[in-house]
Design a protein around this motif. Structure first.
Motif, PDB file in Angstrom:
ATOM      1  N   LYS A 171      40.949  48.169  34.971  1.00  0.00           N
ATOM      2  CA  LYS A 171      40.972  47.189  36.064  1.00  0.00           C
ATOM      3  C   LYS A 171      42.394  46.956  36.593  1.00  0.00           C
ATOM      4  CE  LYS A 171      39.167  43.992  33.449  1.00  0.00           C
ATOM      5  NZ  LYS A 171      39.145  44.739  32.175  1.00  0.00           N
ATOM      6  N   SER A 172      43.315  46.650  35.695  1.00  0.00           N
ATOM      7  CA  SER A 172      44.691  46.402  36.144  1.00  0.00           C
ATOM      8  C   SER A 172      45.302  47.673  36.725  1.00  0.00           C
ATOM      9  CB  SER A 172      45.552  45.894  34.990  1.00  0.00           C
ATOM     10  OG  SER A 172      45.080  44.642  34.534  1.00  0.00           O
ATOM     11  N   THR A 173      44.979  48.814  36.108  1.00  0.00           N
ATOM     12  CA  THR A 173      45.486  50.091  36.618  1.00  0.00           C
ATOM     13  C   THR A 173      45.040  50.291  38.067  1.00  0.00           C
ATOM     14  OG1 THR A 173      45.443  51.039  34.399  1.00  0.00           O
ATOM     15  CG2 THR A 173      45.445  52.593  36.233  1.00  0.00           C
ATOM     16  N   PHE A 230      49.189  38.683  39.638  1.00  0.00           N
ATOM     17  CA  PHE A 230      49.196  39.517  38.434  1.00  0.00           C
ATOM     18  C   PHE A 230      48.509  38.801  37.277  1.00  0.00           C
ATOM     19  CE2 PHE A 230      52.779  41.180  40.844  1.00  0.00           C
ATOM     20  CZ  PHE A 230      52.583  42.542  40.736  1.00  0.00           C
ATOM     21  N   GLN A 231      48.217  39.584  36.238  1.00  0.00           N
ATOM     22  CA  GLN A 231      47.561  39.027  35.053  1.00  0.00           C
ATOM     23  C   GLN A 231      48.484  38.010  34.361  1.00  0.00           C
ATOM     24  OE1 GLN A 231      45.907  42.242  32.781  1.00  0.00           O
ATOM     25  NE2 GLN A 231      44.444  40.933  31.725  1.00  0.00           N
ATOM     26  N   ALA A 232      49.796  38.218  34.450  1.00  0.00           N
ATOM     27  CA  ALA A 232      50.772  37.221  33.967  1.00  0.00           C
ATOM     28  C   ALA A 232      51.524  36.691  35.188  1.00  0.00           C
ATOM     29  CB  ALA A 232      51.740  37.884  32.988  1.00  0.00           C
ATOM     30  N   ALA A 274      43.744  40.134  42.946  1.00  0.00           N
ATOM     31  CA  ALA A 274      43.962  39.072  41.963  1.00  0.00           C
ATOM     32  C   ALA A 274      43.440  39.535  40.603  1.00  0.00           C
ATOM     33  CB  ALA A 274      43.252  37.796  42.406  1.00  0.00           C
ATOM     34  N   ASP A 275      44.338  39.579  39.618  1.00  0.00           N
ATOM     35  CA  ASP A 275      43.999  40.082  38.284  1.00  0.00           C
ATOM     36  C   ASP A 275      43.807  38.888  37.345  1.00  0.00           C
ATOM     37  OD1 ASP A 275      43.589  41.725  36.120  1.00  0.00           O
ATOM     38  OD2 ASP A 275      45.420  42.898  36.403  1.00  0.00           O
ATOM     39  N   GLU A 276      42.594  38.565  37.008  1.00  0.00           N
ATOM     40  CA  GLU A 276      42.281  37.422  36.134  1.00  0.00           C
ATOM     41  C   GLU A 276      42.939  36.122  36.613  1.00  0.00           C
ATOM     42  OE1 GLU A 276      40.278  37.442  33.627  1.00  0.00           O
ATOM     43  OE2 GLU A 276      40.192  39.485  32.832  1.00  0.00           O
TER      44      GLU A 276
HETATM   45 MG   LIG Z   1      44.152  44.110  32.827  1.00  0.00          MG
END
Ligand SMILES: [Mg+2]
Ligand SMILES: Nc1ncnc2c1ncn2[C@@H]1O[C@H](COP(=O)(O)OP(=O)(O)OP(=O)(O)O)[C@@H](O)[C@H]1O
Length: 236
Positions: free
Chosen positions: A48-50, A95-97, A171-173
């Motif tokens: 997913k993030s990739t 981002f996720q962070a 939007a990642d998480e």
């Molecule tokens: Mg991820």
């Protein structure tokens, strides 16, 4: 760029080479219309993030084709001369962070992007504060990132992803550290933006609270996508 959404065809991404090569994306096909918010769901490590990083020109894909609006941005190689301008002008990334800039307060973390795009400082800060208010974190507007809770940092990062009103938001998480009321507020803001500004939005999530809000969902497993109708229950 006219707002015709996102097309991804046969996208692959290989990390590393030789014996350690790993094919993180094997066959990704996705379409997001302008004004649409789609969910991207899959187990940890499924890619997913990739996928978001490839689409956001943060990392290089290996092969395939990606189109934003009228522009083929990638066709077995980048097709745009200035990837930095593409990221800055076309794509809002959450981002996720949170990755906030530690020496800028919450408002300036958000206002920096419009400032870089040439918006006068006062107007950029006004836009930033408007979004921080919509995300219910305006009372922390002058706090430094290190003074914010995880959920507050995430909301500042969400505001930063939206502030330039890009045609595409990835939007990642985004809601992972938020309680259900605030998670729903984020989804409402994303849906409002999609509708008002014809934004095409992809939301990666495990969040059971928000999954039923999507009309369309892509599942990804071992780097391969499958489309599915969502419950589309909306977000009221
Ligand atoms: Mg991820
Ligand atoms: N820079 C890298 N080098 C090598 N392998 C990587 C790299 N980044 C990610 N991977 C691998 O690629 C696969 C997909 O990773 P990715 O981060 O896209 O997963 P994800 O679906 O976002 O997972 P999560 O839900 O845990 O965030 C994983 O097996 C991961 O270990």
């Amino acid at each position: 760029m006219s707002r015709k959404g996102i097309h991804i065809e046969r996208l692959t991404k290989r990390y590393g080479s030789g014996d350690t090569a790993f094919l993180a994306l094997k066959d990704v096909n996705m379409h997001v219309a302008p004004g649409e918010v789609v969910g991207l769901i899959g187990p940890s490590g499924s890619g997913k993030s990739t996928l978001l990083k490839c689409l956001g020109a943060v990392i290089d894909p290996t092969s395939g084709r990606m189109t934003l609006g009228d522009t083929v941005i990638y066709d077995d190689g980048w097709q745009v001369p200035d990837l930095r301008a593409l990221r800055r002008d076309q794509i809002g990334f959450v981002f996720q962070a949170p990755y906030l800039i530690q020496f800028l307060d919450a408002t300036d973390n958000v206002a920096l992007l419009p400032m870089l795009a040439g918006v006068p400082n006062d107007e950029a800060r006004r836009r930033a504060l408007e979004l921080l208010t919509a995300l219910d974190v305006q009372h922390r507007a002058t706090a430094m990132p290190s003074q914010l809770s995880g959920g507050e940092q995430q909301r500042v990062a969400i505001a930063r992803g939206l502030v330039n009103r890009p045609p595409v938001i990835l939007a990642d998480e985004p809601t992972a550290p938020l309680d259900s009321q605030r998670a729903m507020a984020v989804i409402r803001i994303l849906n409002d933006m999609a509708r008002r500004l014809e934004t095409a939005i992809i939301v990666v999530t495990h969040d059971e609270k928000i999954i039923p809000t999507f009309k369309r969902i892509y599942h990804i497993r071992d780097g391969v996508t499958h489309e599915e109708a969502g419950e589309g229950r909306g977000f009221e």
